[in-house]
Design an enzyme around this catalytic site. Structure first.
Site, PDB file in Angstrom:
ATOM      1  N   HIS A 124       0.718  -1.133   0.081  1.00  0.00           N
ATOM      2  CA  HIS A 124       0.006   0.541  -0.268  1.00  0.00           C
ATOM      3  C   HIS A 124       1.178   0.590  -0.269  1.00  0.00           C
ATOM      4  O   HIS A 124       2.500   1.361   0.451  1.00  0.00           O
ATOM      5  CB  HIS A 124      -0.689  -0.268   1.150  1.00  0.00           C
ATOM      6  CG  HIS A 124      -1.856   0.962   1.559  1.00  0.00           C
ATOM      7  ND1 HIS A 124      -1.732   1.751   1.590  1.00  0.00           N
ATOM      8  CD2 HIS A 124      -3.232   0.819   0.934  1.00  0.00           C
ATOM      9  CE1 HIS A 124      -3.571   2.900   1.994  1.00  0.00           C
ATOM     10  NE2 HIS A 124      -3.904   1.878   1.404  1.00  0.00           N
ATOM     11  N   ASP A 201       2.639  -4.272   8.547  1.00  0.00           N
ATOM     12  CA  ASP A 201       1.481  -3.671   7.903  1.00  0.00           C
ATOM     13  C   ASP A 201       0.503  -4.744   7.846  1.00  0.00           C
ATOM     14  O   ASP A 201       0.004  -5.853   6.930  1.00  0.00           O
ATOM     15  CB  ASP A 201       1.860  -3.279   6.017  1.00  0.00           C
ATOM     16  CG  ASP A 201       0.029  -2.359   6.297  1.00  0.00           C
ATOM     17  OD1 ASP A 201      -0.831  -3.073   6.779  1.00  0.00           O
ATOM     18  OD2 ASP A 201       0.127  -2.073   5.049  1.00  0.00           O
ATOM     19  N   GLN A 204      -5.000  -5.351   7.098  1.00  0.00           N
ATOM     20  CA  GLN A 204      -5.519  -5.945   6.149  1.00  0.00           C
ATOM     21  C   GLN A 204      -5.882  -7.644   7.117  1.00  0.00           C
ATOM     22  O   GLN A 204      -6.327  -8.003   7.309  1.00  0.00           O
ATOM     23  CB  GLN A 204      -5.669  -6.372   4.829  1.00  0.00           C
ATOM     24  CG  GLN A 204      -5.427  -5.385   3.963  1.00  0.00           C
ATOM     25  CD  GLN A 204      -6.963  -4.721   4.148  1.00  0.00           C
ATOM     26  OE1 GLN A 204      -8.010  -5.537   4.453  1.00  0.00           O
ATOM     27  NE2 GLN A 204      -6.650  -3.452   3.155  1.00  0.00           N
ATOM     28  N   LYS A 227     -10.388  -1.319  10.616  1.00  0.00           N
ATOM     29  CA  LYS A 227     -10.379  -2.518   9.713  1.00  0.00           C
ATOM     30  C   LYS A 227     -11.155  -3.668  10.298  1.00  0.00           C
ATOM     31  O   LYS A 227     -11.025  -5.079   9.697  1.00  0.00           O
ATOM     32  CB  LYS A 227      -9.058  -2.834   8.854  1.00  0.00           C
ATOM     33  CG  LYS A 227      -8.131  -1.600   8.077  1.00  0.00           C
ATOM     34  CD  LYS A 227      -8.750  -1.155   6.420  1.00  0.00           C
ATOM     35  CE  LYS A 227      -7.091  -1.176   5.439  1.00  0.00           C
ATOM     36  NZ  LYS A 227      -7.716   0.088   4.883  1.00  0.00           N
ATOM     37  N   CYS A 367      -4.751   2.623  -3.652  1.00  0.00           N
ATOM     38  CA  CYS A 367      -3.785   2.343  -2.913  1.00  0.00           C
ATOM     39  C   CYS A 367      -2.286   1.830  -3.487  1.00  0.00           C
ATOM     40  O   CYS A 367      -1.157   1.782  -1.952  1.00  0.00           O
ATOM     41  CB  CYS A 367      -3.942   2.989  -1.401  1.00  0.00           C
ATOM     42  SG  CYS A 367      -4.784   4.169  -1.371  1.00  0.00           S
TER      43      CYS A 367
END
Ligand code: PMP
Length: 408
Positions: A124, A201, A204, A227, A367
């Protein structure tokens, strides 16, 4: 759990029970943000009705109450990701701020000219740009792990990129555009073997997969509340204590100090050293309810249900009427995110036509422009499924796609 349980779960999400453009809402934009259960909404309402006060600094009852609830969320996220200590969990605005915090403190202090930072093709923008900024400032080098046509990392290429100059591997755990689950445990072991740190990261990953930072042995993990069925404007940076203690503060101000004089200021202990100013108290408190919701349902059940939605969608896409629909992101290990394109149609037009039937999907580059370039695409349509979605809704999506394909 079974279909009846999913129906029960749906009753907990007031927003789902509405019509959009004359059709029952089908919300398939969960990778952008998830909807919020009533417990989260009520926690926010209750906080501002009865408990609102600034935290940590006052002697009065409301302040004690809000401080306790705020710190309770810290304990809940600690156990959610299995951090050794609650102090290793810093509240931020979201994953973007968590990554920038590490770039502007740890990397600014420890990355030198000629050092290397490795990311992947499927990052991202929020896990690309902060590293480009620090590399430019420090004359360091950004390296990128390539992927295959299914959207899986080429681990042999990663092996070739690793060397003693590698200071950091900053890697997305689960791709928001492709759904790919990256082999992060292997990445961490290999990076540590050359002395590099690893930032994951987890934007998700945390809503779909079990998270155990001690088992993974990652150095940093970035989490986003919105999220994960929680409010927007809240995130977490997990970092190993030893690293957080070596890092300079991110922002100066109240709360992050021990003592201030005009001659010299000393800094607070972690996590407060990184939490300057009044935080997003109400939303942090409500975030606990989102974590409780996920814990109550259980990640096993969530994964099982979401995987069955993804499998059903891909099975329906095999039909002759949908042969113009090309899935993008077909990794063996993936979560319930499916990007696709339709030959001869613009992704934005497809999104608009689906919206006209009450179906919310994401269209565009998500993104991840370098990833789109890798597939020679400007963008995709992305359907991303969550615990409250149903097989019936998936069928509605493919029925609408059949109509759309006929317009080509
Ligand atoms: N990384 C990934 C993989 C994401 O999907 C997102 C959100 N789209 C982000 C980072 C940014 O997260 P946040 O909105 O919490 O800043």
């Amino acid at each position: 759990m079974n279909i009846a349980d999913i129906e029960k779960i749906r009753t907990l999400f007031p927003i789902l029970h509405q019509e959009v453009n004359g059709h029952p809402l089908v919300y398939f934009d969960n990778a952008a943000t998830t909807q919020k259960p009533i417990s989260v909404i009520e926690a926010l309402d209750k906080y501002y009705r009865f408990d609102n006060a600034n935290i940590h600094r006052a002697a009065h009852t409301l302040a004690a109450r809000s401080t306790e609830m705020f710190e309770d969320t810290r304990k809940t996220i600690q156990s959610f990701i299995n951090a050794k200590e609650a102090e290793e969990c810093i509240f931020t605005k979201g994953v973007t701020e968590s990554i920038n915090l590490v770039a502007q403190t740890w990397a600014r202090k420890f990355v030198q000219a000629g050092d290397e930072i490795i990311i992947t093709t499927m990052e991202h923008h929020s896990n690309i740009v902060p590293w480009q900024m620090i590399c430019e400032e420090k004359s360091a080098i950004l390296r990128v792990i390539p992927i295959n046509d299914s959207g899986e990392l080429l681990m042999d290429e990663f092996d070739k990129l690793l060397n003693p100059k590698t200071k950091l591997v900053a890697c997305v755990w689960v791709s928001n555009a492709l759904g790919t689950i990256n082999p992060v445990k292997e990445i961490i072991q290999k990076a540590h073997a050359v002395g590099a740190k690893v930032l994951l990261d987890g934007a998700q990953a945390c809503s779909h997969l079990k998270v155990d930072v001690q088992d993974l042995d990652c150095d940093f993990l970035c989490v986003s509340s919105h999220k994960l069925y929680g409010p927007t404007g809240v995130g977490v940076l997990y970092g190993k204590r030893q690293l957080l203690e070596m890092m300079p503060p991110y922002q100066g101000g109240g709360e992050m100090i021990k003592e201030v004089s005009f001659e010299k200021t000393t800094y607070n202990e972690i996590p407060y050293k990184f939490e300057a100013g009044t935080p997003n108290i109400g939303d942090v408190i409500a975030f606990k309810k989102a974590l409780d919701f996920v814990n109550e349902i259980g990640k096993d059940f969530i994964a099982h249900h979401e995987n069955s939605l993804l499998a059903y969608f891909n099975e329906l896409l095999l039909s002759e009427e949908l042969k113009a629909v090309k899935p993008i992101g077909t990794a063996k290990e993936k979560v319930s995110v499916q990007s696709f394109v339709i030959e001869g149609m613009h992704h934005f037009d497809i999104g608009m036509m689906l919206d006209a039937r009450g179906i919310a999907v994401r269209t565009g580059h998500h993104c991840t422009q370098p990833l789109m370039n890798r597939f020679s695409l400007e963008g995709t349509v992305r359907a991303s499924f969550a615990i409250y979605n149903t097989l019936d809704e998936v069928k509605k999506l493919t029925d609408s796609l059949i109509r759309i394909c006929k317009l080509r």
